[in-house]
Write a protein that holds these residues in place. Structure first.
Motif, PDB file in Angstrom:
ATOM      1  N   HIS A  30       0.808  -1.216   0.000  1.00 34.16           N
ATOM      2  CA  HIS A  30       0.000   0.000   0.000  1.00 34.16           C
ATOM      3  C   HIS A  30       0.848   1.276   0.000  1.00 34.16           C
ATOM      4  CE1 HIS A  30      -3.183   2.811   0.943  1.00 34.16           C
ATOM      5  NE2 HIS A  30      -2.539   3.189   2.032  1.00 34.16           N
ATOM      6  N   SER A  31       1.970   1.269   0.721  1.00 33.19           N
ATOM      7  CA  SER A  31       2.709   2.517   0.939  1.00 33.19           C
ATOM      8  C   SER A  31       4.005   2.645   0.147  1.00 33.19           C
ATOM      9  CB  SER A  31       3.008   2.696   2.429  1.00 33.19           C
ATOM     10  OG  SER A  31       3.832   1.643   2.891  1.00 33.19           O
ATOM     11  N   ASN A  32       4.571   1.559  -0.334  1.00 38.81           N
ATOM     12  CA  ASN A  32       5.859   1.606  -1.021  1.00 38.81           C
ATOM     13  C   ASN A  32       5.654   1.962  -2.496  1.00 38.81           C
ATOM     14  OD1 ASN A  32       8.291   0.969  -2.342  1.00 38.81           O
ATOM     15  ND2 ASN A  32       8.788  -0.612  -0.847  1.00 38.81           N
ATOM     16  N   PRO A  33       6.258   3.058  -2.961  1.00 39.33           N
ATOM     17  CA  PRO A  33       6.098   3.459  -4.364  1.00 39.33           C
ATOM     18  C   PRO A  33       6.510   2.370  -5.363  1.00 39.33           C
ATOM     19  CG  PRO A  33       7.217   5.177  -3.116  1.00 39.33           C
ATOM     20  CD  PRO A  33       7.099   3.989  -2.209  1.00 39.33           C
ATOM     21  N   ALA A  34       7.373   1.461  -4.955  1.00 38.92           N
ATOM     22  CA  ALA A  34       7.793   0.371  -5.850  1.00 38.92           C
ATOM     23  C   ALA A  34       6.613  -0.517  -6.246  1.00 38.92           C
ATOM     24  CB  ALA A  34       8.879  -0.469  -5.190  1.00 38.92           C
ATOM     25  N   PHE A  35       5.554  -0.522  -5.434  1.00 37.46           N
ATOM     26  CA  PHE A  35       4.392  -1.374  -5.712  1.00 37.46           C
ATOM     27  C   PHE A  35       3.201  -0.588  -6.253  1.00 37.46           C
ATOM     28  CE2 PHE A  35       6.667  -3.694  -2.300  1.00 37.46           C
ATOM     29  CZ  PHE A  35       7.051  -4.787  -3.067  1.00 37.46           C
ATOM     30  N   LYS A  36       3.450   0.645  -6.689  1.00 39.90           N
ATOM     31  CA  LYS A  36       2.370   1.467  -7.252  1.00 39.90           C
ATOM     32  C   LYS A  36       1.715   0.690  -8.399  1.00 39.90           C
ATOM     33  CE  LYS A  36       1.601   5.894  -9.490  1.00 39.90           C
ATOM     34  NZ  LYS A  36       0.738   6.756  -8.916  1.00 39.90           N
ATOM     35  N   GLY A  37       0.422   0.638  -8.395  1.00 36.26           N
ATOM     36  CA  GLY A  37      -0.314  -0.081  -9.435  1.00 36.26           C
ATOM     37  C   GLY A  37      -0.633  -1.526  -9.071  1.00 36.26           C
ATOM     38  N   VAL A  70      -7.659  -0.945   1.089  1.00 34.96           N
ATOM     39  CA  VAL A  70      -6.566  -1.281   0.172  1.00 34.96           C
ATOM     40  C   VAL A  70      -6.868  -2.495  -0.703  1.00 34.96           C
ATOM     41  CG1 VAL A  70      -4.832  -0.228   1.668  1.00 34.96           C
ATOM     42  CG2 VAL A  70      -5.302  -2.660   1.883  1.00 34.96           C
ATOM     43  N   VAL A  71      -7.943  -3.218  -0.412  1.00 32.98           N
ATOM     44  CA  VAL A  71      -8.304  -4.389  -1.219  1.00 32.98           C
ATOM     45  C   VAL A  71      -9.214  -3.937  -2.354  1.00 32.98           C
ATOM     46  CG1 VAL A  71      -9.562  -6.582  -1.209  1.00 32.98           C
ATOM     47  CG2 VAL A  71      -8.017  -6.022   0.670  1.00 32.98           C
ATOM     48  N   LYS A  72      -8.753  -4.173  -3.571  1.00 34.27           N
ATOM     49  CA  LYS A  72      -9.492  -3.739  -4.762  1.00 34.27           C
ATOM     50  C   LYS A  72     -10.561  -4.754  -5.165  1.00 34.27           C
ATOM     51  CE  LYS A  72      -9.537  -1.387  -8.849  1.00 34.27           C
ATOM     52  NZ  LYS A  72     -10.244  -0.156  -8.962  1.00 34.27           N
ATOM     53  N   TYR A  73     -10.270  -6.041  -4.995  1.00 33.37           N
ATOM     54  CA  TYR A  73     -11.190  -7.106  -5.399  1.00 33.37           C
ATOM     55  C   TYR A  73     -11.352  -8.098  -4.259  1.00 33.37           C
ATOM     56  CZ  TYR A  73      -9.809  -5.259  -9.937  1.00 33.37           C
ATOM     57  OH  TYR A  73      -9.537  -4.423 -10.985  1.00 33.37           O
ATOM     58  N   SER A  74     -12.563  -8.605  -4.096  1.00 36.55           N
ATOM     59  CA  SER A  74     -12.754  -9.644  -3.067  1.00 36.55           C
ATOM     60  C   SER A  74     -13.763 -10.668  -3.559  1.00 36.55           C
ATOM     61  CB  SER A  74     -13.191  -9.036  -1.741  1.00 36.55           C
ATOM     62  OG  SER A  74     -14.416  -8.377  -1.865  1.00 36.55           O
ATOM     63  N   GLU A  75     -13.423 -11.894  -3.293  1.00 37.48           N
ATOM     64  CA  GLU A  75     -14.292 -13.042  -3.558  1.00 37.48           C
ATOM     65  C   GLU A  75     -14.426 -13.756  -2.219  1.00 37.48           C
ATOM     66  OE1 GLU A  75     -15.886 -14.027  -6.444  1.00 37.48           O
ATOM     67  OE2 GLU A  75     -15.241 -12.078  -7.203  1.00 37.48           O
ATOM     68  N   ILE A  76     -15.523 -13.510  -1.547  1.00 38.45           N
ATOM     69  CA  ILE A  76     -15.722 -14.034  -0.200  1.00 38.45           C
ATOM     70  C   ILE A  76     -17.047 -14.789  -0.172  1.00 38.45           C
ATOM     71  CG2 ILE A  76     -15.912 -13.485   2.244  1.00 38.45           C
ATOM     72  CD1 ILE A  76     -14.338 -10.908   1.684  1.00 38.45           C
TER      73      ILE A  76
END
Length: 133
Positions: A30-37, A70-76
């Motif tokens: 969520h916070s590290n720019p390396a994981f943007k996207g 922070v969760v974009k998709y969920s299948e619950i």
């Protein structure tokens, strides 16, 4: 009820907590720019989907940031992981080869099921949950 002192959720006598490594990994994504996207998803075969969603709204990933944020998709829902992943692929447009799956299940082999039914997903069994090193 969310307990901020230990980031747990209590319902009756049940107390639910996230594994420390899972919180750290999600916080970093969520916070590290390396994981943007990077898009996060949850795939749960719980028989209590409403409770699972409530927990996601309460668990804190970072100060003031809840897991649900922070969760974009969920299948619950109660089904196989291959069903969850097929739905995630369809709703997200993300190829299986671009997905990772961490699973703490101790009563079956969801990783093998996903590898067979959703070729390309990289899986990792975490029978003791995600831990910090």
């Amino acid at each position: 009820k969310w307990n901020p002192s230990d980031n747990s959720v209590t319902a009756g006598r049940d107390k639910i907590k996230m594994f420390p490594g899972a919180i750290a990994a999600i916080r970093d994504i969520h916070s590290n720019p390396a994981f943007k996207g990077t898009k996060l998803a949850v795939a749960s075969s719980t028989t209590e989907p409403d409770y699972a969603r409530a927990c996601m709204r309460m668990f804190e990933i970072d100060k003031g940031v809840k897991m649900h944020d922070v969760v974009k998709y969920s299948e619950i829902f109660c089904a196989s992981k291959t069903n969850h992943f097929a739905n995630l692929k369809k709703s997200s447009g993300i190829a299986y080869s671009d997905m990772l799956f961490f699973d703490d299940c101790n009563w079956g082999n969801n990783c093998a099921d996903v590898e067979r039914g959703c070729p390309g997903v990289v899986t990792m069994a975490t029978p003791n949950g995600m831990q910090e090193r």
